[in-house]
Design a protein around this motif. Structure first.
Motif, mmCIF file in Angstrom:
data_model
loop_
_atom_site.group_PDB
_atom_site.id
_atom_site.type_symbol
_atom_site.label_atom_id
_atom_site.label_comp_id
_atom_site.label_asym_id
_atom_site.label_seq_id
_atom_site.Cartn_x
_atom_site.Cartn_y
_atom_site.Cartn_z
ATOM 1 N N MET A 1 0.847 -1.188 0.000
ATOM 2 C CA MET A 1 0.000 0.000 0.000
ATOM 3 C C MET A 1 0.882 1.238 0.000
ATOM 4 N N ILE A 2 0.461 2.206 -0.779
ATOM 5 C CA ILE A 2 1.135 3.494 -0.811
ATOM 6 C C ILE A 2 0.127 4.511 -0.296
ATOM 7 N N ILE A 3 0.544 5.310 0.666
ATOM 8 C CA ILE A 3 -0.386 6.276 1.258
ATOM 9 C C ILE A 3 0.237 7.672 1.249
ATOM 10 N N ARG A 4 -0.576 8.627 0.836
ATOM 11 C CA ARG A 4 -0.244 10.041 0.972
ATOM 12 C C ARG A 4 -1.425 10.658 1.697
ATOM 13 N N HIS A 5 -1.148 11.227 2.866
ATOM 14 C CA HIS A 5 -2.245 11.677 3.716
ATOM 15 C C HIS A 5 -1.881 13.011 4.356
ATOM 16 N N SER A 6 -2.889 13.820 4.632
ATOM 17 C CA SER A 6 -2.642 15.145 5.201
ATOM 18 C C SER A 6 -2.296 15.108 6.685
ATOM 19 N N GLU A 7 -2.578 13.999 7.361
ATOM 20 C CA GLU A 7 -2.288 13.922 8.793
ATOM 21 C C GLU A 7 -0.935 13.288 9.051
ATOM 22 N N TYR A 8 -0.166 13.933 9.921
ATOM 23 C CA TYR A 8 1.130 13.395 10.299
ATOM 24 C C TYR A 8 0.939 12.050 10.985
ATOM 25 N N GLY A 9 1.703 11.054 10.593
ATOM 26 C CA GLY A 9 1.643 9.741 11.212
ATOM 27 C C GLY A 9 0.652 8.780 10.588
ATOM 28 N N CYS B 1 1.065 -5.968 5.048
ATOM 29 C CA CYS B 1 1.859 -5.849 3.833
ATOM 30 C C CYS B 1 2.735 -4.599 3.967
ATOM 31 N N PRO B 2 3.719 -4.467 3.090
ATOM 32 C CA PRO B 2 4.539 -3.250 3.136
ATOM 33 C C PRO B 2 3.706 -1.997 2.878
ATOM 34 N N VAL B 3 4.046 -0.936 3.599
ATOM 35 C CA VAL B 3 3.384 0.357 3.433
ATOM 36 C C VAL B 3 4.446 1.365 3.026
ATOM 37 N N ILE B 4 4.188 2.084 1.951
ATOM 38 C CA ILE B 4 5.111 3.101 1.445
ATOM 39 C C ILE B 4 4.518 4.464 1.750
ATOM 40 N N ASN B 5 5.294 5.299 2.433
ATOM 41 C CA ASN B 5 4.849 6.640 2.787
ATOM 42 C C ASN B 5 5.045 7.559 1.587
ATOM 43 N N GLY B 6 3.948 7.967 0.986
ATOM 44 C CA GLY B 6 3.995 8.892 -0.139
ATOM 45 C C GLY B 6 3.940 10.348 0.298
ATOM 46 N N GLY B 7 4.026 10.576 1.600
ATOM 47 C CA GLY B 7 3.998 11.928 2.141
ATOM 48 C C GLY B 7 2.872 12.073 3.137
ATOM 49 N N ASP B 8 3.190 12.689 4.252
ATOM 50 C CA ASP B 8 2.160 12.934 5.246
ATOM 51 C C ASP B 8 2.375 14.298 5.867
ATOM 52 N N SER B 9 1.280 14.948 6.092
ATOM 53 C CA SER B 9 1.298 16.261 6.717
ATOM 54 C C SER B 9 2.162 17.218 5.906
ATOM 55 N N TRP B 10 2.807 18.138 6.615
ATOM 56 C CA TRP B 10 3.681 19.121 5.975
ATOM 57 C C TRP B 10 5.131 18.745 6.208
ATOM 58 N N ARG B 11 5.389 17.582 6.771
ATOM 59 C CA ARG B 11 6.728 17.233 7.216
ATOM 60 C C ARG B 11 7.592 16.552 6.174
ATOM 61 N N GLU B 12 7.048 15.617 5.421
ATOM 62 C CA GLU B 12 7.891 14.853 4.512
ATOM 63 C C GLU B 12 7.172 14.524 3.207
ATOM 64 N N HIS B 13 7.980 14.268 2.185
ATOM 65 C CA HIS B 13 7.495 13.816 0.887
ATOM 66 C C HIS B 13 8.537 12.808 0.371
ATOM 67 N N PRO B 14 8.581 11.607 0.973
ATOM 68 C CA PRO B 14 9.647 10.657 0.662
ATOM 69 C C PRO B 14 9.652 10.146 -0.767
ATOM 70 N N THR B 15 8.494 9.994 -1.397
ATOM 71 C CA THR B 15 8.514 9.495 -2.767
ATOM 72 C C THR B 15 9.152 10.510 -3.715
ATOM 73 N N GLN B 16 8.981 11.796 -3.456
ATOM 74 C CA GLN B 16 9.643 12.818 -4.273
ATOM 75 C C GLN B 16 11.148 12.761 -4.057
ATOM 76 N N ALA B 17 11.579 12.545 -2.812
ATOM 77 C CA ALA B 17 13.011 12.438 -2.529
ATOM 78 C C ALA B 17 13.615 11.237 -3.246
#
Length: 180
Positions: free
Chosen positions: A37-45, A56-72
Motif C-alpha cells: 500500500m502506498i499512502i499520501r495523507h494530510s495527517e502526520y503519522g 503488507c509493506p506500506v510506502i509513505n507517499g507523504g504525510d502532513s507538511w513534514r515529509e514527501h519521501p517518494t519525491q526524494a
C-alpha cells in the motif's frame, strides 16, 4: 507500469464523508489483502497507523507538511542517473527549507546515502534544527553554492512571503534565484 493491479482510493468520494473513521477505512483496505500500500495523507503519522494495521509493506507517499519521501526517491534516482552515484556528492538545496516537505525528505535521504547536503535560505525560511548535524546552513548563494555538484531549488509559497518578510518576488529572486 510494473503490471500490478492498482486500486486508487479517494477520501472525498469514500465512506469517510458518511462518518466512517480513518481506522474503519484502513481495516477495509487491509481486508483486500493487498501486496503493498502506498499512502499520501494530510495527517502526520497516517502511514505509521496504516503500517501498524496492515499485513503488507506500506510506502509513505507523504504525510502532513513534514515529509514527501517518494519525491526524494525520485530526486535521488535522477541525481544517480545524472552523476552515476550519490555518495560523495555535494547537493545544495535552495529555498523555503523550513516549510518544504521535499527539502525535508531530501535532506534525510541524501544524508543517509552519503551526500554532503547544504541548504541555502533566508534566515526566516531556515529551520533552527536540521535532520542531520552534518548538513551545512548558508544564507547566501555566494557562500553556499561553490563546490556544489547538484543544485536543487524548492519553491517559495506566496502565502509565506508576508510572514517571511520577503517584500517581492523580484527581491527574493535577486538574492536566491538561479540564473545560467
Amino acid at each position: 507500469r510494473l503490471g500490478a493491479d492498482v486500486v486508487n482510493w479517494n477520501p472525498h468520494s469514500s465512506s469517510l464523508n458518511k462518518g466512517e473513521s480513518f481506522i474503519d477505512t484502513i481495516d477495509t483496505l487491509c481486508a483486500m489483502n493487498a501486496d503493498a500500500m502506498i499512502i499520501r495523507h494530510s495527517e502526520y503519522g497516517a502511514p505509521i497507523t496504516l503500517a501498524q494495521r496492515a499485513k503488507c509493506p506500506v510506502i509513505n507517499g507523504g504525510d502532513s507538511w513534514r515529509e514527501h519521501p517518494t519525491q526524494a526517491l525520485l530526486d535521488a534516482y535522477t541525481m544517480r542517473q545524472a552523476k552515476g552515484r550519490i555518495e560523495g556528492l555535494t547537493v545544495t538545496i535552495i529555498g523555503d527549507i523550513a516549510h518544504s516537505r521535499v527539502a525535508a525528505s531530501n535532506m534525510i535521504l541524501l544524508s543517509k546515502m552519503g551526500a554532503q547536503v547544504r541548504v541555502i535560505a533566508p534566515p526566516m525560511l531556515m529551520p533552527e534544527k536540521l535532520p542531520d548535524a552534518k548538513i551545512k546552513k548558508f544564507t547566501s548563494l555566494a557562500e553556499g553554492l561553490p563546490g556544489s555538484d547538484i543544485v536543487m531549488t524548492v519553491s517559495l509559497q506566496k502565502e509565506r512571503m508576508d510572514r517571511a518578510l520577503i517584500s517581492s518576488n523580484d527581491r527574493y529572486f535577486h538574492e536566491y534565484g538561479l540564473t545560467s
